[in-house]
Design a protein around this motif. Sequence first.
Motif, PDB file in Angstrom:
ATOM      1  N   MET A 296      68.276  29.747  77.109  1.00 24.83           N
ATOM      2  CA  MET A 296      68.313  29.491  75.678  1.00 24.83           C
ATOM      3  C   MET A 296      69.283  28.339  75.412  1.00 24.83           C
ATOM      4  N   GLU A 297      68.827  27.350  74.680  1.00 22.33           N
ATOM      5  CA  GLU A 297      69.670  26.200  74.372  1.00 22.33           C
ATOM      6  C   GLU A 297      70.614  26.542  73.227  1.00 22.33           C
TER       7      GLU A 297
ATOM      8  N   ILE B 110      75.224  27.636  67.433  1.00 21.98           N
ATOM      9  CA  ILE B 110      73.846  28.017  67.164  1.00 21.98           C
ATOM     10  C   ILE B 110      73.048  27.981  68.462  1.00 21.98           C
ATOM     11  N   ALA B 111      72.064  28.869  68.552  1.00 24.05           N
ATOM     12  CA  ALA B 111      71.173  28.914  69.703  1.00 24.05           C
ATOM     13  C   ALA B 111      69.753  29.106  69.205  1.00 24.05           C
ATOM     14  N   LEU B 112      68.823  28.460  69.852  1.00 23.92           N
ATOM     15  CA  LEU B 112      67.416  28.595  69.486  1.00 23.92           C
ATOM     16  C   LEU B 112      66.906  29.975  69.849  1.00 23.92           C
ATOM     17  N   LEU B 113      66.085  30.535  68.985  1.00 27.90           N
ATOM     18  CA  LEU B 113      65.397  31.791  69.299  1.00 27.90           C
ATOM     19  C   LEU B 113      64.083  31.460  69.987  1.00 27.90           C
TER      20      LEU B 113
ATOM     21  N   ILE C  39      68.020  19.299  68.632  1.00 25.80           N
ATOM     22  CA  ILE C  39      67.179  20.423  68.208  1.00 25.80           C
ATOM     23  C   ILE C  39      65.763  19.949  67.917  1.00 25.80           C
ATOM     24  N   ARG C  40      65.621  18.803  67.252  1.00 25.81           N
ATOM     25  CA  ARG C  40      64.281  18.255  66.995  1.00 25.81           C
ATOM     26  C   ARG C  40      63.533  18.021  68.310  1.00 25.81           C
ATOM     27  N   CYS C  41      64.229  17.464  69.294  1.00 28.20           N
ATOM     28  CA  CYS C  41      63.603  17.210  70.603  1.00 28.20           C
ATOM     29  C   CYS C  41      63.226  18.523  71.300  1.00 28.20           C
ATOM     30  N   ALA C  42      64.120  19.502  71.244  1.00 27.67           N
ATOM     31  CA  ALA C  42      63.895  20.780  71.937  1.00 27.67           C
ATOM     32  C   ALA C  42      62.794  21.619  71.287  1.00 27.67           C
TER      33      ALA C  42
END
Length: 98
Positions: A1-2, A94-97, A32-35
């Motif tokens: 998770m990033e 923050i981490a991406l779900l 975040i946009r790239c990921a």
Amino acid sequence: MEAWEFEADLFEYNGKGSWHFVTLPADVAFAIRCATESSRSGWGMVAVTAEIASVEFRTSLFPEKASSSYLLPVKAAVRKAARLKAGDSLKVRIALLP
């Protein structure tokens, strides 16, 4: 998770309600946009977990055209638990779900 960590100021939205937000730094928003390029919702929102002052919560980042970044909403329950007010400088994780 990033995941990303950054510092930013909490501000109160001037429109209806008393929404409070943090604007993500440009480099974090770009990452975040790239990921999430292939998985964002139609409105461009991104589901994340966030942590501020040891208070962890789930929310969505909202794209903001004016800053070409994202806004992290900080709901009242989080502000109360962490004793936050508009103008405070915050350390945010923050981490991406999935």
